[in-house]
Scaffold this motif. Structure first.
Motif, PDB file in Angstrom:
ATOM      1  N   ASP A 226       0.812  -1.215   0.000  1.00 28.43           N
ATOM      2  CA  ASP A 226       0.000   0.000   0.000  1.00 28.43           C
ATOM      3  C   ASP A 226       0.850   1.270   0.000  1.00 28.43           C
ATOM      4  O   ASP A 226       0.332   2.365  -0.256  1.00 28.43           O
ATOM      5  CB  ASP A 226      -0.925   0.014   1.226  1.00 28.43           C
ATOM      6  N   GLU A 227       2.147   1.117   0.294  1.00 31.45           N
ATOM      7  CA  GLU A 227       3.009   2.283   0.491  1.00 31.45           C
ATOM      8  C   GLU A 227       3.905   2.598  -0.697  1.00 31.45           C
ATOM      9  O   GLU A 227       4.150   3.766  -1.015  1.00 31.45           O
ATOM     10  CB  GLU A 227       3.876   2.026   1.736  1.00 31.45           C
ATOM     11  N   ILE A 228       4.409   1.548  -1.367  1.00 32.19           N
ATOM     12  CA  ILE A 228       5.457   1.772  -2.357  1.00 32.19           C
ATOM     13  C   ILE A 228       5.548   0.575  -3.302  1.00 32.19           C
ATOM     14  O   ILE A 228       5.002  -0.499  -3.002  1.00 32.19           O
ATOM     15  CB  ILE A 228       6.814   1.998  -1.644  1.00 32.19           C
ATOM     16  N   TYR A 252       9.857  -2.137   3.844  1.00 31.82           N
ATOM     17  CA  TYR A 252       8.551  -1.507   4.069  1.00 31.82           C
ATOM     18  C   TYR A 252       7.500  -2.515   4.529  1.00 31.82           C
ATOM     19  O   TYR A 252       6.356  -2.157   4.751  1.00 31.82           O
ATOM     20  CB  TYR A 252       8.070  -0.837   2.780  1.00 31.82           C
TER      21      TYR A 252
END
Length: 399
Positions: A226-228, A252
């Motif tokens: 969801d971040e990167i 992450y």
């Protein structure tokens, strides 16, 4: 007054410690490196498979993970990638770019990097004590008392400045410890929770055999959460997943979370199949997928996708399944391979405790933290070395 002959004592002869000693030498300062191992630069020597990816052309603050994403900007601006390149070129090491800005010595020998530092330290008369295990760091008014064991004897030295550059927890067999973190806590500094980073991820349970069967298969992919997202190769292993893209996303990833893998980046598998079946509908899906994947991988897909069907007979549901697997392969790792297989440590000394300009502890004048023990963790690809060189430089200018 207790006798001290050093402007600073540097604990740890890795990338940060060596750069700190060298840069201090340029400024006419006398330092001592206390190194636990029988040689300095142990982690440099094994980095990049012994080739040492010593910086990255494209380094920015966005390539680092920290609770304060702005903290590393000051050091990285004081000692830039151009500074790193020029520094090594001055001593005969030219770089060659491999992929994604990664710079390696043209000799492909990490030992050449270490030799540069050893030579400069020798030229400046910077002392290096090998096989020196630091037992304690204490503050006595303005002076620090450093107690260490060398050649079976306990020795004591004093200095106005102490640099903690002893790295992080990865690769215990290389002498890695949490000593810098212990010293930080001893002096009342906060430490951000640590964990392995740039590390392979493990798969257990019902899917373990499927992944193990594919061990050795490598392919380009986009790995995301969801971040990167990262686009590089992934590698199937006996225990799960590795390869550059997996190592990147691992920094992450947190236990309990899933990652999503696109196994055919920048292409649409359904469109490709539809184009092919208009010309050759009798071709088996397995044979068509052989254009993109190994036979072993296609065999493994037979448990999941209708590889036995010819292209003309694929249904809407078949296409949904194919799309979902190829472009949205969801994996929930059980864990990671731990510090012994991790490239670096995530977390470390809280950046709120340090001056971003000098890396001196705000609460403890004269005490500095640099390199991996600080809560600044770079991506794979030379970024962590650039941070180590930069932090060593800024500390040297302050001590």
């Amino acid at each position: 007054m207790l006798e001290t002959k050093y402007d600073a004592i540097i604990i740890g002869g890795g990338a940060c410690g060596l750069m700190c000693a060298v840069q201090a030498g340029y400024l006419g300062k006398k330092t001592l490196i206390l190194e636990k191992n029988a040689q300095v630069g142990a982690k440099i020597l094994i980095s990049g498979g012994g080739r040492c990816n010593y910086t990255n052309y494209y380094t920015t603050a966005q390539n680092f993970i920290s609770e304060n994403e702005h903290f590393c900007k000051s050091a990285l601006s004081q000692w830039t990638v151009d500074d790193t390149i020029s520094f090594f070129e001055t001593y005969g090491i030219t770089g060659q770019e491999k992929t994604l800005g990664q710079l390696f010595p043209t000799s492909n020998k990490a030992k050449d990097i270490v030799e540069v530092f050893k030579q400069i330290c020798d030229d400046f008369g910077q002392d290096i004590y090998l096989n020196s295990h630091v037992l304690a760091v204490e503050k006595l008014d303005e002076l620090f008392k450093i107690t260490f064991e060398r050649n079976g004897k306990t020795e004591t030295l004093y200095s106005f400045k102490v640099v903690m550059a002893s790295g992080g927890l990865p690769i215990a067999k290389m002498g890695a410890t949490d000593f810098s973190l212990k010293i930080a806590k001893q002096f009342g500094l906060q430490v951000v929770q640590t964990a392995p980073a740039l590390v392979p991820l493990t798969i257990t349970g019902k899917d373990a055999d499927w992944f193990a069967h594919l061990s050795g298969n490598s392919m380009p992919a986009v790995v995301s959460n969801d971040e990167i997202s990262f686009e590089e190769n992934i590698l199937f292993t006996h225990w799960g997943l590795s390869g550059p893209a997996i190592l990147q996303i691992s920094s992450y990833w947190r236990p309990g979370q899933s990652i999503v893998i696109d196994l055919l980046p920048h292409q649409n598998i359904q469109e490709l199949i539809e184009q092919e079946r208009s010309a050759n509908g009798k071709k088996l899906l397995a044979n068509y997928l052989a254009l993109f994947y190994t036979r072993k991988f296609i065999d493994a897909l037979s448990d999941i996708l209708p590889t036995h069907k010819n292209l003309a007979s694929l249904t809407k549901d078949d296409f949904t399944a194919i799309n979902e697997f190829i472009h949205h392969f969801k994996v929930k790792p059980a864990g990671d391979k731990g510090y012994d297989k991790a490239e670096v440590m995530r977390g470390g000394v809280d950046t709120n405790e340090l001056s971003s300009k000098t890396l001196e502890a705000k609460k403890v004048p004269g005490l500095y933290f640099g390199g991996e023990c600080v809560d600044v963790t770079g991506w794979l690809g030379g970024y962590n070395f650039q941070w180590a060189w930069a932090s060593g430089f800024v500390i040297a200018n302050s001590v």
